[in-house]
Write an enzyme that holds these catalytic residues in place. Structure first.
Site, short mmCIF file in Angstrom:
data_model
loop_
_atom_site.label_atom_id
_atom_site.label_comp_id
_atom_site.label_asym_id
_atom_site.label_seq_id
_atom_site.Cartn_x
_atom_site.Cartn_y
_atom_site.Cartn_z
N SER A 269 0.79 -1.22 0.00
CA SER A 269 0.00 0.00 0.00
C SER A 269 0.82 1.27 0.00
CB SER A 269 -0.93 0.01 1.21
OG SER A 269 -0.20 -0.05 2.42
N HIS B 225 -5.42 -3.45 -2.40
CA HIS B 225 -5.12 -2.44 -3.41
C HIS B 225 -5.01 -3.02 -4.82
CE1 HIS B 225 -4.37 0.77 -0.45
NE2 HIS B 225 -3.98 -0.23 0.31
N LYS C 222 -12.01 0.45 -1.43
CA LYS C 222 -11.03 1.07 -2.33
C LYS C 222 -11.59 1.04 -3.75
CE LYS C 222 -7.34 0.07 0.89
NZ LYS C 222 -8.21 -0.48 1.96
#
Length: 393
Positions: free
Chosen positions: A182, A210, A242
């Site tokens: 990340s 991610h 996300k």
């Protein structure tokens, strides 16, 4: 008196953090997430959100959230195992499992809870857990709290992992990595890690917070990008806040894995379920991920554009081909100064400092989105160039 005594004990650590340019401060967002945001009353072009596909404010996602509230109310009322498991939760789990090509999936209220619950349900005293040094804090905390013997191997170093696994005397061996790291933006070499784990009778768990939604031809994340299957990554975790733009997390895997988590993952058992309306909104997001592959194409184009422009400016890029594009600065005060210079020009990019990243590696964490236009990325690059030329560092 007790309050004053507590304050006196706490204040020195806060003052020390301020003096070292490590103090964290919250900013107040007054707009929906998107490429353009209003922060503390001022408009900016934002380059620090994890809304990688631009879905957090998508009309279909908003409509699904509203319809979910109208149908099932604002709250879930209890944990999944009491009376909080709604039809929207159940449908989302089935759709996530199908999308990931796994037998089942299980929802958690946050990614932190998913990692903590999964790790502590799978290993404990007498076991071994092996984690990449740059893993997310939630994975590291989970390893430490599990009671298993906790080891950290050199970042993306399969040989170092292999040696540690070979020496370990443990009942179970769990290897845990981020799919996309990340703060650096690079990817774990899943095939090599899976081979090492299998060679020593271990299991591989991947936190793909991610990567999920962004990577791979269909958006199925780091395993799809690297052509790695479920047998090689038996424990797959990803978050929904996300690329999917909502909230929560899930773990996908075999029937036995999911039933084990339902029975033994304490953060799952003892936490109120996500609001069912959030699950409904996430189902809409997942449909968009399936149907609108152009979002990943646009995101990749913005990544390529930014990297090319940053190199032309002489900036220090890290080895990332993902939406996370850190600019390595090093010194904490210099990173803050550059972030402040960009903010003065209307661009919001956050300076990331220790302890989130190792000492001496402060950086600007630029995150790109399919919602960004080519002009907005060019504007950020111009602002970076101006800031550097005028002493922003």
């Amino acid at each position: 008196m007790a309050g004053a005594s507590l304050d006196a004990a706490l204040r020195p650590a806060l003052e020390e953090r301020r003096a070292r340019s490590l103090y964290r401060q919250r900013r107040v967002i007054e707009s929906p997430q998107g490429a353009e945001v209003v922060v503390d009353g001022r408009a900016y072009i934002g380059f620090c959100s994890n809304d990688y596909l631009g879905l957090a404010n998508h009309p279909q996602v908003r409509s699904a959230l509203k319809a979910g509230v109208d149908s099932l109310g604002a709250g879930s009322g209890a944990s999944h195992l009491v009376c909080g498991h709604s039809r929207e939760h159940h449908a989302l789990e089935e759709e996530l499992a199908d999308f990931c090509g796994r037998e089942r999936a299980l929802l958690f209220s946050t990614g932190y809870m998913a990692n903590l619950g999964t790790v502590t349900a799978l290993v404990g005293k007498g076991d071994g857990i092996f984690e990449d040094r740059l893993n997310h804090a939630s994975l590291l905390d989970a390893g430490l709290l599990s009671g298993a013997r906790f080891q950290r191997f050199t970042h993306n170093d399969t040989d170092n992992l292999d040696r540690r696994l070979a020496r370990a005397e443990a009942r179970r061996k769990l290897v845990v990595v981020d799919g996309v790291f990340s703060m650096d933006g690079d990817c774990a070499p899943l095939s090599n890690l899976a081979e090492a784990a299998h060679r020593h009778d271990g299991w591989l768990m991947v936190d793909d917070a991610h990567g999920f939604g962004c990577l791979g031809a269909q958006g199925r994340g780091t395993p799809e990008l690297q052509s790695v299957g479920g047998a090689e990554v038996p424990v797959y975790m990803a978050t929904l806040g996300k690329a999917l733009g909502t909230a929560g997390a899930f773990v996908a895997g075999s029937e036995a894995l999911i039933e084990t988590l339902i029975q033994f993952a304490r953060p799952y058992i003892y936490t109120t379920a996500l609001p069912p309306a959030v699950a409904a909104a996430t189902r809409a997001s997942l449909r968009l991920v399936r149907e609108e592959g152009w979002r990943r194409d646009v995101l990749q184009a913005r990544i390529t554009q930014f990297r090319k422009g940053a190199r032309a400016l002489g900036l220090t890029l890290m080895d990332s081909q993902t939406a996370v594009q850190p600019l390595l600065i090093g010194d904490e005060q210099r990173a803050l100064a550059l972030a402040s210079a960009l903010e003065a020009r209307g661009y919001w990019v956050v300076a990331i400092r220790p302890p989130t990243v190792p000492a001496g590696s402060a950086r600007l964490r630029v995150t790109l989105s399919a919602a960004h236009t080519e002009a907005q990325v060019n504007g950020l690059l111009s602002a970076l160039g101006e800031s550097l030329a005028q002493g922003g560092l």
